[in-house]
Motif scaffolding. Structure first.
Motif, PDB file in Angstrom:
ATOM      1  N   ILE A  97       0.532  -0.882   0.083  1.00 27.57           N
ATOM      2  CA  ILE A  97      -0.140  -0.271   0.246  1.00 27.57           C
ATOM      3  C   ILE A  97       0.575   1.015   0.211  1.00 27.57           C
ATOM      4  N   THR A  98       1.925   0.929  -0.531  1.00 29.87           N
ATOM      5  CA  THR A  98       3.178   2.500  -0.745  1.00 29.87           C
ATOM      6  C   THR A  98       2.637   3.685  -1.384  1.00 29.87           C
ATOM      7  N   VAL A  99       1.453   3.178  -2.258  1.00 32.63           N
ATOM      8  CA  VAL A  99       0.870   4.393  -3.287  1.00 32.63           C
ATOM      9  C   VAL A  99      -0.182   4.718  -2.579  1.00 32.63           C
ATOM     10  N   PHE A 100      -1.026   3.790  -1.806  1.00 35.45           N
ATOM     11  CA  PHE A 100      -2.031   4.553  -1.114  1.00 35.45           C
ATOM     12  C   PHE A 100      -1.773   5.330   0.111  1.00 35.45           C
ATOM     13  N   ARG A 101      -0.751   4.462   0.707  1.00 38.60           N
ATOM     14  CA  ARG A 101       0.221   5.507   2.417  1.00 38.60           C
ATOM     15  C   ARG A 101       0.362   6.764   1.408  1.00 38.60           C
ATOM     16  N   ASN A 102       1.016   7.286   0.919  1.00 39.53           N
ATOM     17  CA  ASN A 102       1.712   7.931   0.222  1.00 39.53           C
ATOM     18  C   ASN A 102       1.007   8.916  -0.934  1.00 39.53           C
ATOM     19  N   SER A 103      -0.480   8.785  -1.030  1.00 36.78           N
ATOM     20  CA  SER A 103      -1.720   9.414  -1.479  1.00 36.78           C
ATOM     21  C   SER A 103      -2.009  10.396  -0.242  1.00 36.78           C
ATOM     22  N   ILE A 104      -2.390   9.226   0.959  1.00 33.71           N
ATOM     23  CA  ILE A 104      -2.749   9.709   2.296  1.00 33.71           C
ATOM     24  C   ILE A 104      -1.927  11.240   2.621  1.00 33.71           C
ATOM     25  N   ILE A 105      -0.492  10.527   3.466  1.00 36.58           N
ATOM     26  CA  ILE A 105       0.247  11.935   3.431  1.00 36.58           C
ATOM     27  C   ILE A 105       0.335  12.858   2.464  1.00 36.58           C
ATOM     28  N   HIS A 106       0.352  12.635   1.459  1.00 38.33           N
ATOM     29  CA  HIS A 106       0.148  13.908  -0.445  1.00 38.33           C
ATOM     30  C   HIS A 106      -1.035  14.888   0.043  1.00 38.33           C
ATOM     31  N   GLN A 108      -2.039  14.610   3.285  1.00 36.27           N
ATOM     32  CA  GLN A 108      -2.930  15.341   4.842  1.00 36.27           C
ATOM     33  C   GLN A 108      -1.989  16.557   4.768  1.00 36.27           C
ATOM     34  N   LYS A 109      -0.580  16.528   3.848  1.00 36.87           N
ATOM     35  CA  LYS A 109      -0.258  17.620   3.917  1.00 36.87           C
ATOM     36  C   LYS A 109      -0.603  19.030   2.522  1.00 36.87           C
ATOM     37  N   MET A 110      -2.038  18.591   2.144  1.00 37.73           N
ATOM     38  CA  MET A 110      -2.986  19.332   0.951  1.00 37.73           C
ATOM     39  C   MET A 110      -3.626  20.010   1.928  1.00 37.73           C
ATOM     40  N   ILE A 111      -4.180  19.138   3.130  1.00 31.76           N
ATOM     41  CA  ILE A 111      -5.130  19.821   4.114  1.00 31.76           C
ATOM     42  C   ILE A 111      -4.034  20.802   5.172  1.00 31.76           C
ATOM     43  N   VAL A 112      -3.044  20.367   5.224  1.00 35.02           N
ATOM     44  CA  VAL A 112      -2.181  21.175   6.457  1.00 35.02           C
ATOM     45  C   VAL A 112      -2.335  22.849   5.642  1.00 35.02           C
ATOM     46  N   GLY A 113      -1.973  22.524   4.537  1.00 29.90           N
ATOM     47  CA  GLY A 113      -1.160  23.958   4.095  1.00 29.90           C
ATOM     48  C   GLY A 113      -2.442  24.349   3.637  1.00 29.90           C
ATOM     49  N   LEU A 114      -3.449  23.645   3.133  1.00 27.73           N
ATOM     50  CA  LEU A 114      -4.855  24.978   2.859  1.00 27.73           C
ATOM     51  C   LEU A 114      -5.209  25.152   4.734  1.00 27.73           C
ATOM     52  N   PHE A 115      -5.387  24.939   5.481  1.00 25.46           N
ATOM     53  CA  PHE A 115      -5.561  25.695   7.150  1.00 25.46           C
ATOM     54  C   PHE A 115      -4.120  26.631   7.334  1.00 25.46           C
ATOM     55  N   VAL A 116      -3.263  26.330   6.855  1.00 25.57           N
ATOM     56  CA  VAL A 116      -2.283  27.705   7.016  1.00 25.57           C
ATOM     57  C   VAL A 116      -2.995  28.510   5.873  1.00 25.57           C
ATOM     58  N   GLY A 117      -3.018  28.155   4.821  1.00 33.17           N
ATOM     59  CA  GLY A 117      -3.079  29.427   4.158  1.00 33.17           C
ATOM     60  C   GLY A 117      -4.345  29.870   4.380  1.00 33.17           C
ATOM     61  N   LEU A 118      -5.689  29.135   4.836  1.00 39.38           N
ATOM     62  CA  LEU A 118      -7.132  29.541   4.865  1.00 39.38           C
ATOM     63  C   LEU A 118      -6.312  30.451   6.552  1.00 39.38           C
ATOM     64  N   GLY A 119      -5.878  30.256   7.256  1.00 37.91           N
ATOM     65  CA  GLY A 119      -4.979  31.073   8.374  1.00 37.91           C
ATOM     66  C   GLY A 119      -4.577  32.563   8.297  1.00 37.91           C
ATOM     67  N   ILE A 120      -3.473  32.057   7.020  1.00 37.31           N
ATOM     68  CA  ILE A 120      -3.437  33.648   6.924  1.00 37.31           C
ATOM     69  C   ILE A 120      -3.749  34.320   5.888  1.00 37.31           C
ATOM     70  N   LEU A 121      -4.975  34.347   5.495  1.00 32.01           N
ATOM     71  CA  LEU A 121      -6.261  34.608   4.729  1.00 32.01           C
ATOM     72  C   LEU A 121      -7.008  35.499   6.096  1.00 32.01           C
ATOM     73  N   GLY A 122      -7.099  34.608   6.779  1.00 29.71           N
ATOM     74  CA  GLY A 122      -7.627  35.060   7.906  1.00 29.71           C
ATOM     75  C   GLY A 122      -7.129  35.935   8.824  1.00 29.71           C
ATOM     76  N   LEU A 123      -5.988  36.021   8.971  1.00 27.58           N
ATOM     77  CA  LEU A 123      -4.974  37.032   9.491  1.00 27.58           C
ATOM     78  C   LEU A 123      -5.066  38.573   8.939  1.00 27.58           C
ATOM     79  N   ALA A 124      -4.691  38.219   7.315  1.00 29.90           N
ATOM     80  CA  ALA A 124      -5.090  39.465   6.595  1.00 29.90           C
ATOM     81  C   ALA A 124      -6.640  40.123   6.837  1.00 29.90           C
ATOM     82  N   ILE A 125      -7.623  39.405   6.331  1.00 26.49           N
ATOM     83  CA  ILE A 125      -8.430  39.657   6.194  1.00 26.49           C
ATOM     84  C   ILE A 125      -8.610  40.493   7.881  1.00 26.49           C
ATOM     85  N   ALA A 126      -9.009  40.462   9.025  1.00 27.15           N
ATOM     86  CA  ALA A 126      -8.503  40.771  10.424  1.00 27.15           C
ATOM     87  C   ALA A 126      -7.774  42.122  10.267  1.00 27.15           C
ATOM     88  N   LEU A 127      -6.124  41.795   9.936  1.00 28.20           N
ATOM     89  CA  LEU A 127      -5.463  42.977   9.915  1.00 28.20           C
ATOM     90  C   LEU A 127      -6.514  44.379   9.652  1.00 28.20           C
TER      91      LEU A 127
END
Length: 244
Positions: A97-106, A108-127
């Motif tokens: 399940i290497t491909v499946f696991r790599n897909s999950i890791i990818h 997860q990274k996309m979700i983390v990046g999305l939340f980080v991006g949303l956090g930065i966007l929210g901070l910019a809007i707040a400022l």
């Protein structure tokens, strides 16, 4: 002579007929008896350390096995049952399940990046909102107070209709500016009116002094002679200066 009408195959090892699963599934297969005796094992079978495996307990017969040398190996156990409901043997399949696991890791990274991006966007809007709703009115308030302190009372404050504490503060400063401007304007009007009254009184006094036929002097509070006098006093004393 004898002719062959058919043949009968007698299977003494049921695992023999299950080898075809190895080819159909394209995955390593191992067939074991209920007492863990290996009846068949694919050539591509990977031996793993069961003591270091991690199982998925909520799925019966399914476990995720992982070790330092054989990572990402999913091992699935299946027990075919007899007509009486008792298990006949154990079938074990391995899946990479290497491909499946790599897909999950990818993912997860996309979700983390999305939340980080949303956090930065929210901070910019707040400022931006803070700058528009807080910093800009505070700067306007500071500038207006500086202008009032410098004597400039003609600049009106904006955003005095805000429904918050800052709006109340801006409204108070604006009211103070208007009151100060009105007070100074009224004071100027009163000074101008009083000046006009004094000038009128001086003209009346001068007219009175010029119309009398006697020599009249006026005195200051310290009893010194004031320069205001009648024209007849100049004729009598032959001088126009009586302030000495």
């Amino acid at each position: 002579g004898l002719s062959l009408a058919g043949y009968v195959e007698v299977v003494v090892a049921p695992a023999h007929n299950l080898k075809i699963i190895d080819t159909v599934l394209g995955a390593p297969l191992k067939v074991e008896s209920l007492d863990n005796v290996t009846l068949y094992q694919s050539d591509s079978w990977t031996s793993i350390d069961l003591s270091r495996s991690s199982g998925v307990s909520n799925i019966p017969g399914l476990s995720m096995l992982s070790s330092a040398s054989q990572e990402n190996i999913l091992e699935i156990n299946y027990f075919p049952k007899l007509s009486n409901g008792q298990p006949a043997m154990k079938l074990v399949l391995q899946e990479d399940i290497t491909v499946f696991r790599n897909s999950i890791i990818h993912t997860q990274k996309m979700i983390v990046g999305l939340f980080v991006g949303l956090g930065i966007l929210g901070l910019a809007i707040a400022l931006v909102l803070l700058r528009k709703n807080l910093f800009a009115p505070l700067k306007e308030l500071s500038d207006s107070v500086s202008l009032i302190a410098a004597g400039n009372l003609d600049t009106e404050l904006k955003q005095i209709n805000r429904k918050d504490e800052l709006g109340c503060l801006l409204g108070s400063v604006e009211s103070m500016r208007v009151d100060l401007k009105d007070m100074i304007q009224n004071l100027d009007d009163k000074v101008a009116q009083r000046t006009e009254e004094l000038v009128a009184v001086q003209h009346e006094v001068a007219d009175i002094l010029n119309s009398v036929k006697e020599g009249i002097f006026t005195f200051n509070p310290d009893l010194s002679i004031n320069n205001e006098h009648s024209k007849m006093a100049e004729v009598i004393f032959h001088t126009q200066q009586f302030d000495t």
